[in-house]
Design a protein around this motif. Sequence first.
Motif, PDB file in Angstrom:
ATOM      1  N   PHE A 114     -17.353 -16.412-100.661  1.00  0.00           N
ATOM      2  CA  PHE A 114     -17.024 -16.403-101.796  1.00  0.00           C
ATOM      3  C   PHE A 114     -17.947 -17.453-103.102  1.00  0.00           C
ATOM      4  N   ALA A 115     -17.792 -18.729-102.112  1.00  0.00           N
ATOM      5  CA  ALA A 115     -18.742 -19.220-102.943  1.00  0.00           C
ATOM      6  C   ALA A 115     -19.654 -20.095-102.462  1.00  0.00           C
ATOM      7  N   ARG A 116     -20.300 -19.248-101.950  1.00  0.00           N
ATOM      8  CA  ARG A 116     -22.261 -19.245-101.123  1.00  0.00           C
ATOM      9  C   ARG A 116     -22.242 -17.703-102.409  1.00  0.00           C
ATOM     10  N   ASP A 117     -21.988 -17.003-102.242  1.00  0.00           N
ATOM     11  CA  ASP A 117     -22.334 -15.490-103.230  1.00  0.00           C
ATOM     12  C   ASP A 117     -22.173 -15.753-104.626  1.00  0.00           C
ATOM     13  N   VAL A 118     -20.516 -15.758-104.844  1.00  0.00           N
ATOM     14  CA  VAL A 118     -20.346 -16.123-106.026  1.00  0.00           C
ATOM     15  C   VAL A 118     -20.167 -16.474-107.120  1.00  0.00           C
ATOM     16  N   SER A 119     -20.483 -17.851-106.569  1.00  0.00           N
ATOM     17  CA  SER A 119     -20.116 -19.710-107.852  1.00  0.00           C
ATOM     18  C   SER A 119     -21.888 -20.000-107.747  1.00  0.00           C
ATOM     19  N   ASN A 120     -21.141 -20.409-108.931  1.00  0.00           N
ATOM     20  CA  ASN A 120     -23.189 -20.768-109.770  1.00  0.00           C
ATOM     21  C   ASN A 120     -23.159 -22.657-109.253  1.00  0.00           C
ATOM     22  N   HIS A 121     -22.289 -23.247-108.875  1.00  0.00           N
ATOM     23  CA  HIS A 121     -21.853 -24.375-108.433  1.00  0.00           C
ATOM     24  C   HIS A 121     -20.955 -24.834-108.136  1.00  0.00           C
ATOM     25  N   ALA A 173     -27.035 -21.988-102.763  1.00  0.00           N
ATOM     26  CA  ALA A 173     -27.766 -22.171-101.655  1.00  0.00           C
ATOM     27  C   ALA A 173     -28.136 -23.877-101.259  1.00  0.00           C
ATOM     28  N   GLN A 174     -28.183 -25.076-102.240  1.00  0.00           N
ATOM     29  CA  GLN A 174     -29.080 -25.807-101.998  1.00  0.00           C
ATOM     30  C   GLN A 174     -27.436 -27.182-101.012  1.00  0.00           C
ATOM     31  N   LEU A 175     -26.322 -26.562-101.696  1.00  0.00           N
ATOM     32  CA  LEU A 175     -24.976 -27.052-100.633  1.00  0.00           C
ATOM     33  C   LEU A 175     -24.719 -26.899 -99.073  1.00  0.00           C
ATOM     34  N   PHE A 176     -25.421 -25.291 -98.848  1.00  0.00           N
ATOM     35  CA  PHE A 176     -24.359 -24.709 -97.947  1.00  0.00           C
ATOM     36  C   PHE A 176     -25.164 -24.314 -97.062  1.00  0.00           C
ATOM     37  N   GLN A 177     -27.315 -24.747 -97.472  1.00  0.00           N
ATOM     38  CA  GLN A 177     -27.984 -24.357 -96.469  1.00  0.00           C
ATOM     39  C   GLN A 177     -28.766 -26.087 -96.234  1.00  0.00           C
ATOM     40  N   ASP A 178     -27.957 -26.990 -97.179  1.00  0.00           N
ATOM     41  CA  ASP A 178     -29.444 -28.240 -96.860  1.00  0.00           C
ATOM     42  C   ASP A 178     -28.236 -29.451 -97.645  1.00  0.00           C
ATOM     43  N   PRO A 179     -26.826 -29.517 -96.529  1.00  0.00           N
ATOM     44  CA  PRO A 179     -25.666 -30.535 -97.777  1.00  0.00           C
ATOM     45  C   PRO A 179     -26.965 -32.221 -96.607  1.00  0.00           C
ATOM     46  N   GLN A 180     -26.429 -32.705 -98.020  1.00  0.00           N
ATOM     47  CA  GLN A 180     -27.318 -34.465 -97.989  1.00  0.00           C
ATOM     48  C   GLN A 180     -26.463 -34.839 -97.383  1.00  0.00           C
ATOM     49  N   ASN A 181     -25.222 -34.960 -97.482  1.00  0.00           N
ATOM     50  CA  ASN A 181     -23.984 -36.011 -97.161  1.00  0.00           C
ATOM     51  C   ASN A 181     -23.063 -36.179 -95.781  1.00  0.00           C
ATOM     52  N   PRO A 182     -22.766 -37.127 -95.165  1.00  0.00           N
ATOM     53  CA  PRO A 182     -22.606 -36.557 -93.927  1.00  0.00           C
ATOM     54  C   PRO A 182     -21.117 -35.988 -93.873  1.00  0.00           C
ATOM     55  N   ARG A 183     -20.744 -35.966 -95.125  1.00  0.00           N
ATOM     56  CA  ARG A 183     -18.902 -35.769 -94.834  1.00  0.00           C
ATOM     57  C   ARG A 183     -19.314 -34.385 -95.018  1.00  0.00           C
ATOM     58  N   THR A 184     -19.961 -33.884 -95.773  1.00  0.00           N
ATOM     59  CA  THR A 184     -20.496 -32.013 -96.472  1.00  0.00           C
ATOM     60  C   THR A 184     -20.665 -31.980 -95.231  1.00  0.00           C
ATOM     61  N   GLN A 185     -21.791 -32.255 -94.611  1.00  0.00           N
ATOM     62  CA  GLN A 185     -22.227 -31.118 -93.053  1.00  0.00           C
ATOM     63  C   GLN A 185     -21.078 -31.234 -91.943  1.00  0.00           C
ATOM     64  N   GLU A 186     -20.194 -32.332 -92.126  1.00  0.00           N
ATOM     65  CA  GLU A 186     -19.223 -31.806 -90.902  1.00  0.00           C
ATOM     66  C   GLU A 186     -18.338 -31.431 -91.655  1.00  0.00           C
ATOM     67  N   PHE A 187     -17.777 -31.165 -92.540  1.00  0.00           N
ATOM     68  CA  PHE A 187     -17.021 -30.057 -93.328  1.00  0.00           C
ATOM     69  C   PHE A 187     -17.271 -28.541 -93.157  1.00  0.00           C
ATOM     70  N   LEU A 188     -18.002 -28.508 -93.763  1.00  0.00           N
ATOM     71  CA  LEU A 188     -18.882 -27.487 -93.215  1.00  0.00           C
ATOM     72  C   LEU A 188     -19.325 -26.982 -91.815  1.00  0.00           C
ATOM     73  N   SER A 189     -19.847 -27.623 -91.288  1.00  0.00           N
ATOM     74  CA  SER A 189     -19.710 -27.430 -89.400  1.00  0.00           C
ATOM     75  C   SER A 189     -18.585 -26.587 -89.286  1.00  0.00           C
ATOM     76  N   ARG A 190     -17.016 -27.233 -89.538  1.00  0.00           N
ATOM     77  CA  ARG A 190     -15.912 -26.122 -89.336  1.00  0.00           C
ATOM     78  C   ARG A 190     -16.207 -24.399 -89.374  1.00  0.00           C
ATOM     79  N   PHE A 191     -16.778 -24.301 -90.331  1.00  0.00           N
ATOM     80  CA  PHE A 191     -17.280 -23.315 -90.997  1.00  0.00           C
ATOM     81  C   PHE A 191     -18.429 -22.219 -90.171  1.00  0.00           C
ATOM     82  N   ARG A 192     -18.808 -22.557 -89.826  1.00  0.00           N
ATOM     83  CA  ARG A 192     -19.633 -21.379 -88.870  1.00  0.00           C
ATOM     84  C   ARG A 192     -19.011 -20.959 -87.856  1.00  0.00           C
TER      85      ARG A 192
END
Length: 244
Positions: A202-209, A225-244
């Motif tokens: 939902f966040a990826r497809d529906v939100s603009n921010h 598109a940027q936050l999900f495909q190319d997260p910069q912060n290691p904490r974002t990367q770690e958090f998103l890796s739980r959803f893959r």
Amino acid sequence: MSEPILEVRHLSKSFGANVVLRDIDFTVSSGDVTTVIGPSGSGKSTLLRCVNLLETPTSGEIRFHGKDVAARGVSPTAYRSKVGMVFQSFNLFSNMSVLDNCTVGQRKVLKKDAEAARQNAMKYLEQVGMAPYINAKPRQLSGGQKQRVAIARALAMEPEVLLFDEPTSALDPEMVGEVLAVMRDLARAGMTMIVVTHEMAFARDVSNHVVFMADGVIAEEGPPAQLFQDPQNPRTQEFLSRFR
Ligand code: ADP
Ligand code: MG
């Protein structure tokens, strides 16, 4: 660029010695769908509750059309009719019918007469597919149906912004889709929304921010598109890796 509706500036919130939000800044403009993601305990609910004036900020400002809403003289009830909220646990009035849940605020806060409130409630109950259930009590409904009623109730106040705090987290998995579909339609129709969610699709497809919170700060934010495909912060990367 449309002018901002909501501006959160230097918002901090502590509970005793526990600093839960630190120097949060973000802006919401008309039609924005902002999703807020992040680990449990990072302050997402507290942030929404501050924006809805259910919590008093320790410092900082929440401006609605340029005016600080935490200032004296602003009625929280009137403000909440403009900036509505949908909760994880629905918060319907359990002793009232579906229809009454959707008319009571219009009558008490907006001072509408019974017939005008009923007609308006029916419009939004139809929109969320709950018109056949107007006489039901919340306990007779499934979780997904309750949440759709809660959304209709919020919409019946004709808010400028709707806040959603994990609206699908209390639902059985088979009911998540019907609530997300309603929210997706709202977003498409141009509703301005801030959505705390663990539904990454939902966040990826529906939100603009997308705002990623960690330990009471905005650790990273950007277009999905940027936050999900190319997260910069290691904490974002770690958090998103739980959803893959
Ligand atoms: P999230 O929604 O991201 O899971 P919350 O905003 O609910 O996070 O909570 C962030 C922190 O604030 C937690 O440590 C929580 O215990 C604390 N907290 C939230 N509400 C209160 C409260 N009313 N009193 C004391 N501490 C609170
Ligand atoms: Mg929460």
